[in-house]
Design a protein around this motif. Structure first.
Motif, short mmCIF file in Angstrom:
data_model
loop_
_atom_site.label_atom_id
_atom_site.label_comp_id
_atom_site.label_asym_id
_atom_site.label_seq_id
_atom_site.Cartn_x
_atom_site.Cartn_y
_atom_site.Cartn_z
N GLY A 1 -1.82 40.96 -13.86
CA GLY A 1 -2.29 41.42 -15.07
C GLY A 1 -1.00 42.28 -15.64
O GLY A 1 -1.48 42.64 -16.83
N GLN A 2 -0.28 42.71 -15.02
CA GLN A 2 0.87 43.57 -15.58
C GLN A 2 2.06 42.96 -16.06
O GLN A 2 2.78 42.06 -15.24
N PHE A 3 2.58 43.37 -17.10
CA PHE A 3 4.00 42.72 -17.34
C PHE A 3 5.14 43.43 -16.77
O PHE A 3 5.21 44.60 -16.47
N LYS A 4 5.82 42.51 -16.07
CA LYS A 4 7.16 42.85 -15.16
C LYS A 4 8.29 42.70 -16.08
O LYS A 4 8.92 41.63 -15.87
N LYS A 5 8.88 43.71 -16.61
CA LYS A 5 10.09 43.72 -17.61
C LYS A 5 11.35 43.18 -16.73
O LYS A 5 12.13 42.34 -17.14
N GLU B 1 -7.07 35.50 -18.30
CA GLU B 1 -5.73 35.91 -18.13
C GLU B 1 -4.56 35.63 -19.45
O GLU B 1 -4.08 36.55 -19.71
N PHE B 2 -4.76 34.53 -19.84
CA PHE B 2 -3.91 34.27 -20.98
C PHE B 2 -4.37 34.88 -22.13
O PHE B 2 -3.72 35.19 -23.17
N TYR B 3 -5.69 35.27 -22.59
CA TYR B 3 -6.22 36.06 -23.62
C TYR B 3 -5.41 37.21 -23.52
O TYR B 3 -5.13 37.92 -24.63
N LYS B 4 -5.29 37.86 -22.52
CA LYS B 4 -4.70 39.15 -22.33
C LYS B 4 -3.26 39.20 -22.53
O LYS B 4 -2.41 39.97 -23.10
N ILE B 5 -2.70 38.05 -22.12
CA ILE B 5 -1.22 37.85 -22.24
C ILE B 5 -0.90 37.55 -23.73
O ILE B 5 -0.12 38.26 -24.40
N LEU B 6 -1.72 36.76 -24.42
CA LEU B 6 -1.67 36.55 -25.98
C LEU B 6 -1.58 37.90 -26.35
O LEU B 6 -0.87 38.35 -27.55
N LYS B 7 -2.76 38.84 -26.10
CA LYS B 7 -2.83 40.21 -26.89
C LYS B 7 -1.49 41.12 -26.88
O LYS B 7 -1.13 41.69 -27.48
N PHE B 8 -0.94 41.01 -25.34
CA PHE B 8 0.46 41.74 -25.11
C PHE B 8 1.43 41.29 -26.17
O PHE B 8 2.00 42.15 -26.73
N LEU C 1 8.29 31.92 -18.77
CA LEU C 1 8.33 33.67 -18.75
C LEU C 1 7.13 34.12 -18.71
O LEU C 1 6.68 35.17 -18.05
N ASN C 2 5.98 33.43 -19.44
CA ASN C 2 4.59 33.89 -19.36
C ASN C 2 4.20 33.70 -18.04
O ASN C 2 3.57 34.58 -17.40
N ALA C 3 4.48 32.65 -17.51
CA ALA C 3 3.94 32.24 -16.16
C ALA C 3 4.60 33.25 -14.95
O ALA C 3 3.89 33.43 -14.03
N TRP C 4 5.75 33.68 -15.08
CA TRP C 4 6.42 34.33 -13.99
C TRP C 4 6.49 35.89 -14.24
O TRP C 4 6.76 36.75 -13.06
N SER C 5 6.60 36.47 -15.62
CA SER C 5 6.69 37.84 -15.92
C SER C 5 5.41 38.63 -15.82
O SER C 5 5.50 39.85 -15.97
N PHE C 6 4.32 38.11 -15.72
CA PHE C 6 2.80 38.60 -15.50
C PHE C 6 2.50 38.68 -14.18
O PHE C 6 2.23 37.64 -13.50
N PHE C 7 2.19 39.80 -13.44
CA PHE C 7 1.86 40.01 -11.98
C PHE C 7 0.73 40.75 -11.85
O PHE C 7 0.63 42.08 -12.32
#
Length: 287
Positions: A205-209, A268-275, A197-203
């Motif tokens: 830098g934006q979360f794609k619900k 990239e993954f620091y931002k995903i973690l914060k999200f 989910l982390n690998a494919w849901s962020f494009f």
């Protein structure tokens, strides 16, 4: 395709094959088990490179102190731009992999599991702020939280643990193969879903619900998550983010430019973690 080892395309008089030289990140002692996994998956109709034996029946050989193997060639290419249908197929494929391997015991320890994060952090803590300003303490705090809260009773089995877009081949609109099983281990199945989910849901830098939802839907067509797995999905997503954040930081600090490893940006993954830290449960993602 794939970035963990050195791969060469070879055209013989009879067929196309891939020569893979196993680089330093893959432990030599673990290579036979990975070969066993790929052989098992191939026999069970999981689309992956099939190890090919030489004339003496050996799957693994050595050249200049490096192990290598020959594998079947898979048609297709990975995608830099994917869509909702691609995500649905990825989720479905991952669940199929989990189901096929539930009855087979591959007791490979996860060397990058939750308990290893503190060890990895300690090797990096004096370098982190130079790469990501003011990130060392928040990362340390998150590791303490994850270690304390990590679920112990979720369903486990063989996981891929690295199902990123560059490890999935597409032939037109269908998945033609899965690559790089070299982080595969016995671990929480929903954690593997979280990695994906982390690998494919962020494009960009934006979360794609919509991508998140399609992976989830595709997965549940083959394997339904139980209530506890769904309740813990935010925690698993945070743990998956931390795992790749730390290994990317490690590569930036300790992997020399001479090594054939593609370094990727840890920010990239620091931002995903914060999200994920700003969300709480499954409904925050799918509604």
């Amino acid at each position: 395709e794939g970035i963990e080892n050195t791969n060469y395309f070879v055209q013989t008089s009879k067929k196309k094959v891939i020569l893979t030289i196993f680089e330093n990140r893959v432990k030599k002692s673990a290579i036979p088990k990975f070969m066993e996994i790929l052989i098992f998956c191939s026999k069970n109709r999981i689309k992956c490179p099939k190890p090919l034996a030489d004339s003496k029946g050996k799957f693994i050989n050595e050249i200049e102190n490096k192990k290598y193997g020959i594998f079947s060639f898979l048609d297709g290419k990975s995608k830099n731009n994917w869509n909702k249908r691609d995500c649905f197929l990825v989720g479905k494929t991952l669940a199929n992999l989990h189901n096929k391997n539930l009855r087979r015991s591959f007791k490979l320890v996860n060397n990058l599991g939750i308990l290893s994060l503190k060890v990895l952090y300690n090797k990096l803590k004096h370098k982190i702020n130079g790469l990501i300003p003011n990130a060392s303490k928040p990362i340390s705090d998150e590791i303490k939280f994850l270690t304390k809260e990590w679920p112990r009773c979720l369903p486990k089995g063989l996981i891929h643990a690295d199902l990123f877009p560059d490890n999935v081949l597409f032939n037109e609109d269908s998945i033609s193969g899965i690559l790089d099983f070299y982080f595969s281990c016995h671990e929480i199945l929903a954690y593997d879903l979280a990695i994906t989910l982390n690998a494919w849901s962020f494009f960009d830098g934006q979360f794609k619900k919509e991508f998140f939802n399609e992976i989830f839907k595709g997965y549940e067509t083959k394997r339904k998550l139980n209530k506890l797995e769904k309740d813990k999905i935010n925690l698993l997503l945070r743990g998956a983010s931390m795992r790749f954040l730390l290994t990317r930081l490690y590569d930036m600090v300790y992997v020399s430019e001479n090594e054939l490893l593609e370094k990727k940006n840890p920010i990239e993954f620091y931002k995903i973690l914060k999200f994920h830290q700003n969300l709480e449960n499954i409904n925050d993602y799918i509604k």
